[in-house]
Design a protein around this motif. Structure first.
Motif, PDB file in Angstrom:
ATOM      1  N   CYS A   1       1.027  -0.946   0.000  1.00  0.00           N
ATOM      2  CA  CYS A   1       0.254   0.513   0.495  1.00  0.00           C
ATOM      3  C   CYS A   1       1.102   1.066  -0.195  1.00  0.00           C
ATOM      4  CB  CYS A   1      -0.604  -0.432   1.185  1.00  0.00           C
ATOM      5  SG  CYS A   1      -1.807  -1.260   1.284  1.00  0.00           S
ATOM      6  N   SER A   2       0.722   2.236  -0.826  1.00  0.00           N
ATOM      7  CA  SER A   2       1.375   3.490  -0.431  1.00  0.00           C
ATOM      8  C   SER A   2       0.056   4.607  -0.853  1.00  0.00           C
ATOM      9  CB  SER A   2       2.825   3.419  -1.639  1.00  0.00           C
ATOM     10  OG  SER A   2       1.418   3.740  -2.741  1.00  0.00           O
ATOM     11  N   LEU A   3       0.798   5.852  -0.367  1.00  0.00           N
ATOM     12  CA  LEU A   3      -0.476   7.188  -0.531  1.00  0.00           C
ATOM     13  C   LEU A   3       0.686   8.243  -0.523  1.00  0.00           C
ATOM     14  CD1 LEU A   3      -2.679   8.300   0.894  1.00  0.00           C
ATOM     15  CD2 LEU A   3      -1.769   9.239   3.052  1.00  0.00           C
ATOM     16  N   SER A   4       0.364   9.275  -1.925  1.00  0.00           N
ATOM     17  CA  SER A   4       0.556   9.466  -2.339  1.00  0.00           C
ATOM     18  C   SER A   4       0.209  11.113  -2.618  1.00  0.00           C
ATOM     19  CB  SER A   4       1.388   9.554  -3.818  1.00  0.00           C
ATOM     20  OG  SER A   4       0.166   8.625  -4.822  1.00  0.00           O
ATOM     21  N   SER A   5       0.596  12.313  -3.782  1.00  0.00           N
ATOM     22  CA  SER A   5      -0.115  13.715  -3.856  1.00  0.00           C
ATOM     23  C   SER A   5       0.413  13.598  -5.148  1.00  0.00           C
ATOM     24  CB  SER A   5      -0.253  14.356  -2.667  1.00  0.00           C
ATOM     25  OG  SER A   5       0.842  14.447  -2.640  1.00  0.00           O
ATOM     26  N   PRO A   6      -0.496  14.398  -5.793  1.00  0.00           N
ATOM     27  CA  PRO A   6       0.212  14.682  -6.789  1.00  0.00           C
ATOM     28  C   PRO A   6       1.155  16.079  -6.823  1.00  0.00           C
ATOM     29  CG  PRO A   6      -2.367  15.520  -7.740  1.00  0.00           C
ATOM     30  CD  PRO A   6      -1.586  14.607  -6.032  1.00  0.00           C
ATOM     31  N   VAL A   7       2.263  16.121  -7.267  1.00  0.00           N
ATOM     32  CA  VAL A   7       3.469  16.917  -7.416  1.00  0.00           C
ATOM     33  C   VAL A   7       4.298  17.469  -8.468  1.00  0.00           C
ATOM     34  CG1 VAL A   7       4.654  15.940  -4.801  1.00  0.00           C
ATOM     35  CG2 VAL A   7       5.057  15.125  -7.245  1.00  0.00           C
ATOM     36  N   GLY A   8       5.319  17.919  -8.513  1.00  0.00           N
ATOM     37  CA  GLY A   8       5.864  18.212 -10.424  1.00  0.00           C
ATOM     38  C   GLY A   8       6.377  17.221 -10.718  1.00  0.00           C
ATOM     39  N   ASN A   9       7.221  17.287 -11.855  1.00  0.00           N
ATOM     40  CA  ASN A   9       7.282  16.473 -12.561  1.00  0.00           C
ATOM     41  C   ASN A   9       8.905  15.901 -12.217  1.00  0.00           C
ATOM     42  OD1 ASN A   9       5.937  15.221 -13.753  1.00  0.00           O
ATOM     43  ND2 ASN A   9       6.299  17.161 -15.642  1.00  0.00           N
ATOM     44  N   LYS A  10       9.515  17.271 -11.207  1.00  0.00           N
ATOM     45  CA  LYS A  10      11.042  17.010 -11.148  1.00  0.00           C
ATOM     46  C   LYS A  10      11.015  15.752  -9.963  1.00  0.00           C
ATOM     47  CE  LYS A  10      14.798  19.541  -9.430  1.00  0.00           C
ATOM     48  NZ  LYS A  10      15.661  20.730  -9.444  1.00  0.00           N
ATOM     49  N   MET A  11      12.054  14.709 -10.235  1.00  0.00           N
ATOM     50  CA  MET A  11      12.242  13.652  -9.338  1.00  0.00           C
ATOM     51  C   MET A  11      13.178  13.848  -8.343  1.00  0.00           C
ATOM     52  SD  MET A  11      12.265   9.048  -9.789  1.00  0.00           S
ATOM     53  CE  MET A  11      14.582   9.807 -10.153  1.00  0.00           C
ATOM     54  N   PRO A  12      12.951  13.577  -6.643  1.00  0.00           N
ATOM     55  CA  PRO A  12      13.871  14.167  -5.512  1.00  0.00           C
ATOM     56  C   PRO A  12      15.342  13.264  -5.796  1.00  0.00           C
ATOM     57  CG  PRO A  12      11.844  13.900  -4.552  1.00  0.00           C
ATOM     58  CD  PRO A  12      11.619  13.623  -6.116  1.00  0.00           C
ATOM     59  N   LYS A  13      16.597  13.614  -5.491  1.00  0.00           N
ATOM     60  CA  LYS A  13      17.302  13.021  -5.721  1.00  0.00           C
ATOM     61  C   LYS A  13      17.663  11.488  -4.344  1.00  0.00           C
ATOM     62  CE  LYS A  13      20.311  17.160  -7.104  1.00  0.00           C
ATOM     63  NZ  LYS A  13      21.399  17.790  -6.803  1.00  0.00           N
TER      64      LYS A  13
ATOM     65  N   ALA B   1       9.745   5.273   0.655  1.00  0.00           N
ATOM     66  CA  ALA B   1       9.119   6.924  -0.089  1.00  0.00           C
ATOM     67  C   ALA B   1       8.923   5.972  -1.741  1.00  0.00           C
ATOM     68  CB  ALA B   1      10.421   7.473   0.300  1.00  0.00           C
ATOM     69  N   THR B   2       8.495   6.886  -2.283  1.00  0.00           N
ATOM     70  CA  THR B   2       7.635   6.526  -3.936  1.00  0.00           C
ATOM     71  C   THR B   2       8.015   7.679  -4.649  1.00  0.00           C
ATOM     72  OG1 THR B   2       5.555   6.430  -3.511  1.00  0.00           O
ATOM     73  CG2 THR B   2       6.545   4.553  -3.006  1.00  0.00           C
ATOM     74  N   PHE B   3       7.971   7.613  -5.798  1.00  0.00           N
ATOM     75  CA  PHE B   3       7.773   8.587  -7.246  1.00  0.00           C
ATOM     76  C   PHE B   3       7.175   7.722  -7.618  1.00  0.00           C
ATOM     77  CE2 PHE B   3       9.286  11.856 -10.365  1.00  0.00           C
ATOM     78  CZ  PHE B   3       8.027  12.768  -9.861  1.00  0.00           C
ATOM     79  N   PHE B   4       5.988   8.474  -8.315  1.00  0.00           N
ATOM     80  CA  PHE B   4       5.308   7.634  -9.508  1.00  0.00           C
ATOM     81  C   PHE B   4       4.640   8.423 -10.745  1.00  0.00           C
ATOM     82  CE2 PHE B   4       1.427   5.102 -10.935  1.00  0.00           C
ATOM     83  CZ  PHE B   4       1.682   4.088 -11.622  1.00  0.00           C
ATOM     84  N   VAL B   5       5.294   8.186 -11.605  1.00  0.00           N
ATOM     85  CA  VAL B   5       5.196   8.557 -13.344  1.00  0.00           C
ATOM     86  C   VAL B   5       4.703   8.043 -13.921  1.00  0.00           C
ATOM     87  CG1 VAL B   5       6.051   9.465 -15.194  1.00  0.00           C
ATOM     88  CG2 VAL B   5       6.696   9.615 -12.903  1.00  0.00           C
ATOM     89  N   GLU B   6       2.849   8.293 -14.823  1.00  0.00           N
ATOM     90  CA  GLU B   6       2.350   8.846 -15.794  1.00  0.00           C
ATOM     91  C   GLU B   6       2.195   8.889 -16.921  1.00  0.00           C
ATOM     92  OE1 GLU B   6      -1.318   6.324 -12.808  1.00  0.00           O
ATOM     93  OE2 GLU B   6      -1.024   8.204 -12.749  1.00  0.00           O
ATOM     94  N   HIS B   7       1.904   8.745 -17.920  1.00  0.00           N
ATOM     95  CA  HIS B   7       2.371   9.672 -19.016  1.00  0.00           C
ATOM     96  C   HIS B   7       0.801   9.524 -20.221  1.00  0.00           C
ATOM     97  CE1 HIS B   7       7.089   9.469 -18.736  1.00  0.00           C
ATOM     98  NE2 HIS B   7       5.895   8.323 -18.392  1.00  0.00           N
ATOM     99  N   TRP B   8      -0.062  10.113 -19.859  1.00  0.00           N
ATOM    100  CA  TRP B   8      -1.682  10.049 -20.297  1.00  0.00           C
ATOM    101  C   TRP B   8      -1.903  10.669 -21.107  1.00  0.00           C
ATOM    102  CZ3 TRP B   8      -4.730   6.477 -18.917  1.00  0.00           C
ATOM    103  CH2 TRP B   8      -4.933   6.017 -17.486  1.00  0.00           C
ATOM    104  N   ASN B   9      -1.865  10.249 -22.212  1.00  0.00           N
ATOM    105  CA  ASN B   9      -2.470  11.065 -23.516  1.00  0.00           C
ATOM    106  C   ASN B   9      -0.899  12.489 -23.917  1.00  0.00           C
ATOM    107  OD1 ASN B   9      -4.108   9.909 -24.452  1.00  0.00           O
ATOM    108  ND2 ASN B   9      -5.474  11.118 -22.592  1.00  0.00           N
ATOM    109  N   GLY B  10       0.020  10.807 -23.627  1.00  0.00           N
ATOM    110  CA  GLY B  10       1.503  12.283 -23.662  1.00  0.00           C
ATOM    111  C   GLY B  10       1.809  13.544 -22.873  1.00  0.00           C
ATOM    112  N   ARG B  11       0.960  13.405 -22.025  1.00  0.00           N
ATOM    113  CA  ARG B  11       1.107  14.208 -21.086  1.00  0.00           C
ATOM    114  C   ARG B  11       1.450  13.602 -19.575  1.00  0.00           C
ATOM    115  NH1 ARG B  11      -2.157  16.213 -16.913  1.00  0.00           N
ATOM    116  NH2 ARG B  11      -3.620  14.641 -17.343  1.00  0.00           N
TER     117      ARG B  11
ATOM    118  N   SER C   1       2.590  13.192 -16.007  1.00  0.00           N
ATOM    119  CA  SER C   1       1.870  13.512 -14.527  1.00  0.00           C
ATOM    120  C   SER C   1       2.458  12.948 -13.360  1.00  0.00           C
ATOM    121  CB  SER C   1       0.811  13.198 -14.173  1.00  0.00           C
ATOM    122  OG  SER C   1       0.250  11.797 -14.512  1.00  0.00           O
ATOM    123  N   SER C   2       2.806  13.531 -12.177  1.00  0.00           N
ATOM    124  CA  SER C   2       3.982  12.933 -11.534  1.00  0.00           C
ATOM    125  C   SER C   2       3.119  12.606 -10.052  1.00  0.00           C
ATOM    126  CB  SER C   2       5.167  13.050 -10.715  1.00  0.00           C
ATOM    127  OG  SER C   2       5.780  13.219 -12.553  1.00  0.00           O
ATOM    128  N   SER C   3       3.368  11.885  -9.086  1.00  0.00           N
ATOM    129  CA  SER C   3       2.519  11.765  -8.032  1.00  0.00           C
ATOM    130  C   SER C   3       3.922  11.455  -6.829  1.00  0.00           C
ATOM    131  CB  SER C   3       0.948  10.781  -6.966  1.00  0.00           C
ATOM    132  OG  SER C   3       1.625   9.776  -7.777  1.00  0.00           O
TER     133      SER C   3
END
Length: 376
Positions: free
Chosen positions: A58-70, A109-119, A121-123
């Motif tokens: 299980c994980s809990l996340s929220s939308p963020v900008g596309n820059k991933m933490p180091k 910690a998690t960083f999730f990236v999806e590519h919806w219709n060429g766009r 989005s990250s959380s």
């Protein structure tokens, strides 16, 4: 571990309302997981709770900008396919997108990236224990979830109605301060502004229907409840506001047919116990009058009972039968009318148990609903 839309759950000490539910499957494997869009009664900003099918991850996340933490590393990637949608969502069954899941060095910690219709989005979020996720059974929490759901529906109406329908905004303003709005109240309001609650909304909102891929404008659904239960549920879901409801005896599969002004549902039961529902746009009924007389009127009589607020429930149109241990419980519907939401499940495997007349029966723990005797 599974939760329904427009109910409340707690993660630790914080209470959330489930506004959206999407089920995914990895395209190239058997991995299945569910994501819940969580809001509060004070904010529509969504957090995302992801739960693997086995309930262990299980994980809990929220939308963020596309820059991933180091310091994060790629943990998983692939193509996710939407297999089920419920609630207030823009996703559709059959949607798919590529994704990448990154994790911190300690794996927490998690960083999730999806590519919806060429766009892109990250959380970002964190892994959590399944033990801290529980249904919130507090009465106040349930009322808040219902109020948020109703206000959400009214806001959608206002958006779709456009600025010319100022009445919607005015009513929404006044209703927004009422904490315990009744589902039927806002259904009545929707009919008042000529935007009645539709069959496809019911099929989307109720957790026990699963939408399949559309074919030529036809919507397909499956359910692990019997056809009779589905027919009664759809009638209840639209508050009995149907043009016709009957068993089409002339057809080889003898479907249960529910017709509203906008949509028509054809309900059939498969040999494996699965119910299939085909939803199409309503067209003129050109059936000869003599054939219509053979349809029976049991379902239409039940629709009238629901429409008029009769409190006797489903026992009015079914014969009492001993309980069956293998009969699935009909889950309480997200938007079920209060008059019949607690009615027990029914089995539609046989065709001889609908009532001929309006005589009543005590509320049975389990009954059989099938083809009508009326008109025979």
């Amino acid at each position: 571990m599974d939760f329904d839309c427009w109910t409340s759950l707690k993660i630790g000490e914080v209470s959330y309302i489930i506004a959206e539910k999407i089920r995914y499957k990895e395209k190239t494997s058997d991995d299945v997981w569910t994501e819940y869009g969580l809001i509060t009664d004070k904010s529509d900003i969504r957090l995302w709770l992801s739960i693997a099918e086995d309930g262990l991850s299980c994980s809990l996340s929220s939308p963020v900008g596309n820059k991933m933490p180091k310091g994060y590393r790629l943990h998983d990637s692939g193509t996710e396919v939407v297999t089920g949608v419920w609630g207030d969502t823009d996703a559709s069954v059959g949607d798919e997108t590529e994704y990448e899941q990154y994790e911190s060095a300690d794996g927490n910690a998690t960083f999730f990236v999806e590519h919806w219709n060429g766009r892109r989005s990250s959380s970002a979020g964190r892994k959590i224990s399944a033990a801290v996720i529980v249904a919130d059974t507090d009465v106040g929490a349930r009322q808040r979830a219902r109020a948020v759901y109703l206000r959400s529906g009214l806001r959608d109406l206002a958006v779709h109605a456009g600025s010319g329908l100022a009445t919607v905004g005015i009513v929404l303003f006044f209703l927004s301060g009422i904490p315990d709005l009744d589902t039927r109240d806002w259904h009545d309001f929707r009919r008042f502004v000529n935007m009645p609650y539709a069959l496809h909304e019911r099929l989307s909102d109720a957790p026990y229907y699963k939408e399949g891929a559309a074919e030529n404008g036809t919507r397909l659904y499956a359910a692990q409840i019997d056809g009779g239960t589905a027919a009664l549920d759809l009638i209840e879901g639209v508050d009995g506001m149907v043009q016709d409801a009957f068993i089409e005896k002339a057809a080889a599969d003898a479907p249960l047919v529910i017709r509203t002004q906008q949509e028509t549902a054809r309900i059939t039961s498969a040999a494996d116990g699965t119910t299939h529902i085909i939803l199409t746009e309503t067209t003129p009924d050109l059936t000869p009058a003599a054939e219509k007389l053979e349809r029976g009127y049991v379902l239409m009589r039940y629709a009238e009972l629901v429409r008029t607020g009769d409190q006797r429930g489903r026992a009015v149109v079914v014969l009492q039968e001993s309980p069956r241990a293998d009969t699935p419980s009909a889950a309480p519907a997200d938007r079920a009318p209060s008059a019949t939401a607690a009615a027990p499940p029914y089995d539609c495997a046989r065709t001889d148990h609908l009532r001929e007349r309006g005589d009543t029966a005590p509320n049975a723990p389990s009954c059989t609903l099938t083809a009508p005797l009326c008109g025979q």
